[in-house]
Enzyme design. Sequence first.
Site, short mmCIF file in Angstrom:
data_model
loop_
_atom_site.label_atom_id
_atom_site.label_comp_id
_atom_site.label_asym_id
_atom_site.label_seq_id
_atom_site.Cartn_x
_atom_site.Cartn_y
_atom_site.Cartn_z
N HIS A 147 66.82 81.19 32.87
CA HIS A 147 68.11 80.89 32.24
C HIS A 147 69.20 80.69 33.30
CE1 HIS A 147 67.10 82.07 27.96
NE2 HIS A 147 66.03 82.45 28.63
N ASP A 178 75.23 80.94 27.83
CA ASP A 178 73.83 80.93 27.38
C ASP A 178 73.79 81.62 26.02
OD1 ASP A 178 70.81 81.14 29.03
OD2 ASP A 178 71.03 82.00 27.04
N GLN A 185 59.58 75.95 44.26
CA GLN A 185 58.79 75.15 43.31
C GLN A 185 59.18 73.68 43.23
OE1 GLN A 185 57.15 76.88 39.70
NE2 GLN A 185 58.20 75.29 38.50
N ASN A 210 61.93 74.97 32.24
CA ASN A 210 62.33 74.48 33.57
C ASN A 210 61.12 73.91 34.31
OD1 ASN A 210 65.23 75.42 33.76
ND2 ASN A 210 64.19 77.33 33.27
N SER A 211 60.03 74.66 34.29
CA SER A 211 58.82 74.17 34.98
C SER A 211 58.34 72.86 34.36
CB SER A 211 57.70 75.21 34.91
OG SER A 211 58.07 76.36 35.65
N ALA A 259 57.02 82.85 23.54
CA ALA A 259 58.27 82.16 23.18
C ALA A 259 58.13 80.63 23.23
CB ALA A 259 59.40 82.65 24.08
N ASP A 260 59.13 79.98 23.84
CA ASP A 260 59.16 78.51 23.83
C ASP A 260 57.99 77.89 24.56
OD1 ASP A 260 60.20 79.50 26.26
OD2 ASP A 260 61.17 77.58 26.65
C1 UDX Z 1 61.76 81.92 30.94
C2 UDX Z 1 60.75 81.59 29.86
O1 UDX Z 1 59.48 82.06 30.20
C3 UDX Z 1 60.73 80.13 29.63
O2 UDX Z 1 59.75 79.87 28.68
C4 UDX Z 1 62.10 79.70 29.15
O3 UDX Z 1 62.11 78.31 28.94
C5 UDX Z 1 63.14 80.08 30.18
O4 UDX Z 1 63.03 81.46 30.47
P1 UDX Z 1 60.34 81.36 33.18
O5 UDX Z 1 59.17 82.05 32.62
O6 UDX Z 1 60.78 81.85 34.46
O7 UDX Z 1 61.56 81.28 32.18
O8 UDX Z 1 59.91 79.81 33.29
P2 UDX Z 1 60.68 78.49 33.68
O9 UDX Z 1 61.58 78.07 32.59
O10 UDX Z 1 59.64 77.55 34.06
O11 UDX Z 1 61.58 78.87 34.92
C6 UDX Z 1 61.04 79.30 36.13
C7 UDX Z 1 61.88 78.78 37.27
O12 UDX Z 1 61.49 79.49 38.45
C8 UDX Z 1 61.68 77.31 37.53
O13 UDX Z 1 62.91 76.68 37.76
C9 UDX Z 1 60.82 77.27 38.80
O14 UDX Z 1 61.10 76.19 39.66
C10 UDX Z 1 61.20 78.57 39.48
N1 UDX Z 1 60.09 79.07 40.30
C11 UDX Z 1 58.94 79.52 39.71
C12 UDX Z 1 60.22 79.04 41.66
O15 UDX Z 1 61.25 78.60 42.19
N2 UDX Z 1 59.20 79.52 42.42
C13 UDX Z 1 58.06 80.00 41.89
O16 UDX Z 1 57.19 80.42 42.65
C14 UDX Z 1 57.92 80.00 40.48
#
Ligand code: UDX
Length: 479
Positions: free
Chosen positions: A19, A111, A333, A352-353, A371-372
Amino acid sequence: MKVERKQSVVLVPFLLQGHLTPMLQLGSILHSQGFSVIVAHTQHNAPNYSNHPEFVFHSMDDGLKGMDMSFPGLKSIYRMNESCKAPLRNYLVRMMEEEEEGDQLACIIYDNVMFFVDDVATQLKLPSIVLRTFSAACMHSMVTIFQQPEKYFPFEDSQLLDPLPELHPLRFKDVPIHVINNTVPEPVLDFYKRINDIGSSVATIWNTMQDLENSMLLRLQKHYKVPFFPIGPFPKMVPLASLTSILEEDNSCIEWLDRQTPNSVLYVSLGSLVRIDEKELIETAWGLANSEQPFLWVIRPGSVSGFQCAEALPDGYEEMVGERGRIVKWAPQKQVLAHPAIAGFFTHCGWNSTLESICEQVPMICRPSLADQLVNARYLSQIYKVGFELEVMERTVIEKTIRKLMLSEEGKDVKKRVIDMKQNIVAAMQIDGTSHKNLKDLVDFISALPSRLPPATPVVGAIMSSNHTPSKCIIESRS
Ligand code: UDX
């Protein structure tokens, strides 16, 4: 489309990495459009100020000291929402007292998990805007479910693979809400309703593209009745190297990638929140090893239940895979996905990923957890067809899925589709593209907001103002 630098926006991110990243990216986007940006953040997971010298930061006492925040639950989220109220209100009051002519606070952007902001904004008669960090498809599924929860819960185990009414391609097992014993407990339902509600906010901003999610956005807009600004994808709108990570990035993996053959490496990461058990880690380890494909694997500290880090791997595993595999605790990433050596992304499908992968035209293996992510995985594999779903975490299935993505004709088709998707995104960002136009409209919208909303002042805004829906709407502001 730039505004005079003097107008300010206050951003209030939620403390999780997934977030924090899109809110900081939004800050950079708005700063590039001429706004001064103030980030009011929690003490827990505070952003690194030195990565954003262009922002002003304000730390709020979040009341979370001493709480286990490894996986924030409802108790900590409600406590944080309560604790941050006074610090934010006092800060805004001070700002408003010190405002000068032409140097005004335009609005607060928050948010949806930081729902206390709505109360503060209402009290101070300040316009507020919600940032949605999920996909429109996910929000649409939540809104649909909450309109008639009794239609969905409780369900039977035998229904897990049945389609969710009105929500193709989702099945009961893909419900993006925390389900316990096939139903959603009342407090969880209340929480989700709270974050779905936009209170008296005057608009919503989306980290998505109108061309990709237009029908969902239109349906949601009918529900929320405020202007929508889908201006994404944020990852493509900020410099690749802009740093938003809470954990330290291990940049040595880029040198390792430099030594690999182009289009040969599978990147494996389950984001910042997902936890797996030891069995899944071991099955994944053997699936990767047996696929014989080079891989870069992020094993985040604390992400394997009962273990600190990668010590749950089979003895001698790293020596056995040798130069073909690289394991790090946290990777840069966006740079990794943009590297020419990367051929695929084994991902949990956080939004985000997902966007980062599409933006770099990297096809995916989708292994969602909660979740999403569950919704995103279904859309990626069943609708956009840019990824393969992985639903059985056994080494032979993992190995087969990796080989399918990296080596098969089907894998090539998936790659072609993700290239097309990326091209559409690039088009949306060009002048006359939908995201570009929506951003221009957002800038105009914020600039035209009355700085203090008197009771029932109509705020006029465009509904998704690009070509698809040129209509105008009038929204009644808070009374
Ligand atoms: C969480 C929820 O899991 C996700 O489903 C929701 O959409 C947002 O909140 P997260 O699990 O961290 O987020 O997943 P994601 O939304 O993909 O965000 C992860 C972020 O961390 C990405 O921007 C990715 O680039 C970053 N990251 C991840 C790194 O910079 N390095 C890493 O090794 C892993």
